[in-house]
Design an enzyme around this catalytic site. Structure first.
Site, mmCIF file in Angstrom:
data_model
loop_
_atom_site.group_PDB
_atom_site.id
_atom_site.type_symbol
_atom_site.label_atom_id
_atom_site.label_comp_id
_atom_site.label_asym_id
_atom_site.label_seq_id
_atom_site.Cartn_x
_atom_site.Cartn_y
_atom_site.Cartn_z
ATOM 1 N N ARG A 104 0.882 -1.177 0.000
ATOM 2 C CA ARG A 104 0.000 0.000 0.000
ATOM 3 C C ARG A 104 0.911 1.216 0.000
ATOM 4 O O ARG A 104 1.687 1.416 0.936
ATOM 5 C CB ARG A 104 -0.912 -0.003 1.230
ATOM 6 C CG ARG A 104 -1.648 1.312 1.393
ATOM 7 C CD ARG A 104 -2.767 1.262 2.407
ATOM 8 N NE ARG A 104 -3.925 0.566 1.861
ATOM 9 C CZ ARG A 104 -5.144 0.625 2.389
ATOM 10 N NH1 ARG A 104 -5.362 1.339 3.475
ATOM 11 N NH2 ARG A 104 -6.148 -0.036 1.835
ATOM 12 N N HIS A 131 -7.343 0.739 -6.451
ATOM 13 C CA HIS A 131 -7.545 -0.097 -5.258
ATOM 14 C C HIS A 131 -8.227 -1.400 -5.702
ATOM 15 O O HIS A 131 -9.387 -1.661 -5.378
ATOM 16 C CB HIS A 131 -8.404 0.660 -4.237
ATOM 17 C CG HIS A 131 -8.405 0.068 -2.863
ATOM 18 N ND1 HIS A 131 -7.622 -1.024 -2.501
ATOM 19 C CD2 HIS A 131 -9.114 0.392 -1.746
ATOM 20 C CE1 HIS A 131 -7.845 -1.311 -1.229
ATOM 21 N NE2 HIS A 131 -8.744 -0.475 -0.748
ATOM 22 N N GLN A 134 -10.109 -3.977 -3.270
ATOM 23 C CA GLN A 134 -11.441 -3.593 -2.811
ATOM 24 C C GLN A 134 -12.503 -3.989 -3.838
ATOM 25 O O GLN A 134 -13.606 -4.401 -3.488
ATOM 26 C CB GLN A 134 -11.500 -2.078 -2.566
ATOM 27 C CG GLN A 134 -12.825 -1.602 -2.015
ATOM 28 C CD GLN A 134 -13.111 -2.094 -0.616
ATOM 29 O OE1 GLN A 134 -12.274 -1.958 0.275
ATOM 30 N NE2 GLN A 134 -14.287 -2.687 -0.395
ATOM 31 N N ASP A 219 -17.194 7.128 -1.804
ATOM 32 C CA ASP A 219 -15.946 7.024 -1.036
ATOM 33 C C ASP A 219 -15.692 8.401 -0.425
ATOM 34 O O ASP A 219 -16.364 9.389 -0.785
ATOM 35 C CB ASP A 219 -14.817 6.606 -2.003
ATOM 36 C CG ASP A 219 -13.492 6.313 -1.299
ATOM 37 O OD1 ASP A 219 -13.477 6.199 -0.059
ATOM 38 O OD2 ASP A 219 -12.461 6.213 -2.006
ATOM 39 N N CYS A 259 -16.225 1.605 0.485
ATOM 40 C CA CYS A 259 -15.070 0.776 0.856
ATOM 41 C C CYS A 259 -14.691 0.939 2.328
ATOM 42 O O CYS A 259 -14.035 0.072 2.881
ATOM 43 C CB CYS A 259 -13.892 1.095 -0.051
ATOM 44 S SG CYS A 259 -13.273 2.783 0.108
ATOM 45 N N ARG A 287 -13.498 -8.613 1.978
ATOM 46 C CA ARG A 287 -12.074 -8.358 1.716
ATOM 47 C C ARG A 287 -11.269 -9.618 2.066
ATOM 48 O O ARG A 287 -10.348 -9.999 1.350
ATOM 49 C CB ARG A 287 -11.572 -7.170 2.558
ATOM 50 C CG ARG A 287 -12.155 -5.823 2.179
ATOM 51 C CD ARG A 287 -11.729 -5.394 0.795
ATOM 52 N NE ARG A 287 -10.287 -5.333 0.661
ATOM 53 C CZ ARG A 287 -9.514 -4.307 1.073
ATOM 54 N NH1 ARG A 287 -10.061 -3.237 1.612
ATOM 55 N NH2 ARG A 287 -8.202 -4.340 0.914
HETATM 56 N N1 NVA Z 1 -9.920 6.617 -1.562
HETATM 57 C C1 NVA Z 1 -9.561 6.222 -0.229
HETATM 58 C C2 NVA Z 1 -9.783 4.753 -0.052
HETATM 59 C C3 NVA Z 1 -9.474 4.225 1.321
HETATM 60 C C4 NVA Z 1 -9.650 2.748 1.457
HETATM 61 C C5 NVA Z 1 -8.114 6.572 0.046
HETATM 62 O O1 NVA Z 1 -7.275 6.406 -0.839
HETATM 63 O O2 NVA Z 1 -7.827 7.064 1.133
HETATM 64 N N1 CP Z 2 -11.231 -0.180 2.418
HETATM 65 C C1 CP Z 2 -9.959 -0.258 2.868
HETATM 66 O O1 CP Z 2 -9.028 -0.491 2.100
HETATM 67 O O2 CP Z 2 -9.841 -0.114 4.209
HETATM 68 P P1 CP Z 2 -8.481 0.096 5.042
HETATM 69 O O3 CP Z 2 -7.925 1.430 4.626
HETATM 70 O O4 CP Z 2 -8.911 0.063 6.463
HETATM 71 O O5 CP Z 2 -7.537 -1.008 4.693
#
Ligand code: NVA
Ligand code: CP
Length: 300
Positions: A104, A131, A134, A219, A259, A287
Site C-alpha cells: 500500500r 484499489h 477492494q 468514497d 469501501c 475483503r
Molecule cells: N480513496 C480512499 C480509499 C481508502 C480505502 C483513500 O485512498 O484514502
Molecule cells: N477499504 C480499505 O481499504 O480499508 P483500510 O484502509 O482500512 O484497509
C-alpha cells in the site's frame, strides 16, 4: 522467473475475475463452516504499508493465517525503505525471502517499479491511482446479493479517485454500465475514461446519475494524502452526498456500497450507511474471502 502480479484489475481477464469471485464465495462458506484448508503452509506474505489501514492489513494477515502461512508487517518507520533504500534494491532483497508481497503506497509508479524487480507476485493494496483488492470484495458482494453484474447500472458518486478508477476497470472486465458523478475538476483520469468507451458516462450531476441505479457507491471526499484539501473538498462536493433522497432516485432494490472508512454526514448520510439493508459490512468482510481467493490464485 515469470510470475503474475496484481497491480490493477486489468492483470486479470474477465473470466479470471469471475472465477476469483466464485472462489471467494466458496472460501467464505468453508470459513463459516470452520473447514481447515491450508494451501499456503509455510508460505510468507510481506506487507508493506506506507499508508494506514484497518481492513486491508487484518484481512491479508488473517487470510494468510487461515491458509497455514504467515505474514510480516513492514512499515517505512522500521525498514530501510523509509530511510531511502531504492525501491528496486528493496524489491530484489525482499522477494528473495518471502513468497508474495503486498504493497500500500502513494505513487502507482512505486509499485510498478517494485514489481519489475520482484521475483514473487506483487499485490496492489491501494495506490493513489487504484484499489483493485477492494473491487474483488465489492464484486463478490454484488454477486452474493444480486447475481451477475453484467448489464447492470452502477453509479459512482463523488471523487474520481483510486476506487473510481478501479470501478472503471471492473466495468470493462465485467461488462456493466458505469455512471460517474463528480464535481468539475474531480473527474477520473481522462485516459481511463477514453479507454472505457460507451460503458462509462461521466456527469456533473449526482441526481441525474443516481436514476435507476442497481448499485450506488461512494468514497471519502479527501483520500489519504489529501488531508490538507479537506475543507476545499467539502465545498466542492456539496450536493454529492449519498443520502435517502438520492437513494430514492435509484432502483427500489438498489444496493449501497462504501469501501470504508466512511464519514457520516459528508459523503454518506447515517441513514443510508446504517440502514438494515446496507451491505457495507458484508463488503468489508468480503475483503478477507476475496483476497484469500487472490492469494490462492497467485501462489497455490
Ligand atoms: N480513496 C480512499 C480509499 C481508502 C480505502 C483513500 O485512498 O484514502
Ligand atoms: N477499504 C480499505 O481499504 O480499508 P483500510 O484502509 O482500512 O484497509
Amino acid at each position: 522467473m515469470i510470475c503474475r502480479h496484481f497491480l490493477t484489475l486489468n492483470d486479470l481477464s474477465g473470466a479470471e475475475l469471475k472465477q476469483l469471485i466464485q472462489r471467494a464465495i466458496e472460501l467464505k462458506k468453508m470459513q463459516h463452516e470452520r473447514v481447515i484448508f491450508e494451501p499456503l503452509k509455510n508460505r510468507v506474505l510481506g506487507m508493506i504499508f506506507d499508508k494506514s489501514s484497518t481492513r486491508t492489513r487484518i484481512s491479508f494477515e488473517t487470510g494468510m493465517a487461515h491458509f497455514g502461512g504467515s505474514s510480516i508487517f513492514l512499515s517505512p518507520r522500521d525498514t530501510q525503505l523509509g530511510r531511502g533504500e531504492p525501491i528496486a534494491d528493496s524489491a530484489r532483497v525482499i522477494s528473495r525471502m518471502v513468497d508474495c508481497i503486498m504493497i500500500r503506497t502513494h505513487s502507482h509508479d512505486n509499485i510498478t517499479q517494485f514489481a519489475k524487480n520482484s521475483q514473487v507476485p506483487v499485490i496492489n493494496a491501494l495506490t493513489d491511482d487504484f484499489h483493485p483488492c477492494q473491487l474483488l470484495a465489492d464484486m463478490q458482494t454484488f454477486w452474493e446479493h444480486r447475481g451477475d453484474i453484467q448489464g447492470k447500472r452502477i453509479v459512482w458518486i463523488g471523487d474520481g479517485n483510486n476506487m473510481c478508477h478501479s470501478y472503471i476497470n471492473a466495468a470493462c472486465l465485467l461488462d456493466f454500465e458505469l455512471v460517474v458523478a463528480c464535481p468539475e475538476g474531480y473527474e477520473p483520469d481522462a485516459l481511463l475514461v477514453e479507454k472505457a468507451g460507451s460503458r462509462l458516462t461521466v456527469l456533473n450531476d449526482a441526481k441525474i446519475a443516481a436514476k435507476d441505479a442497481d448499485l450506488v457507491v461512494t468514497d471519502v471526499w479527501a483520500s489519504m494524502g489529501q488531508e490538507e484539501e479537506q475543507k476545499k473538498r467539502e465545498l466542492a462536493f456539496n450536493g454529492y452526498q449519498v443520502n435517502e433522497e438520492l437513494m430514492s432516485l435509484a432502483a427500489s432494490d438498489a444496493l449501497f456500497m462504501h469501501c470504508l472508512p466512511a464519514h457520516r454526514g459528508e459523503e454518506v448520510s447515517a441513514g443510508v450507511i446504517d440502514h438494515p439493508d446496507s451491505v457495507v459490512w458484508d463488503e468489508a468482510e468480503n475483503r478477507l474471502h476475496a483476497q484469500k481467493a487472490l492469494l490462492e490464485f497467485l501462489l497455490a
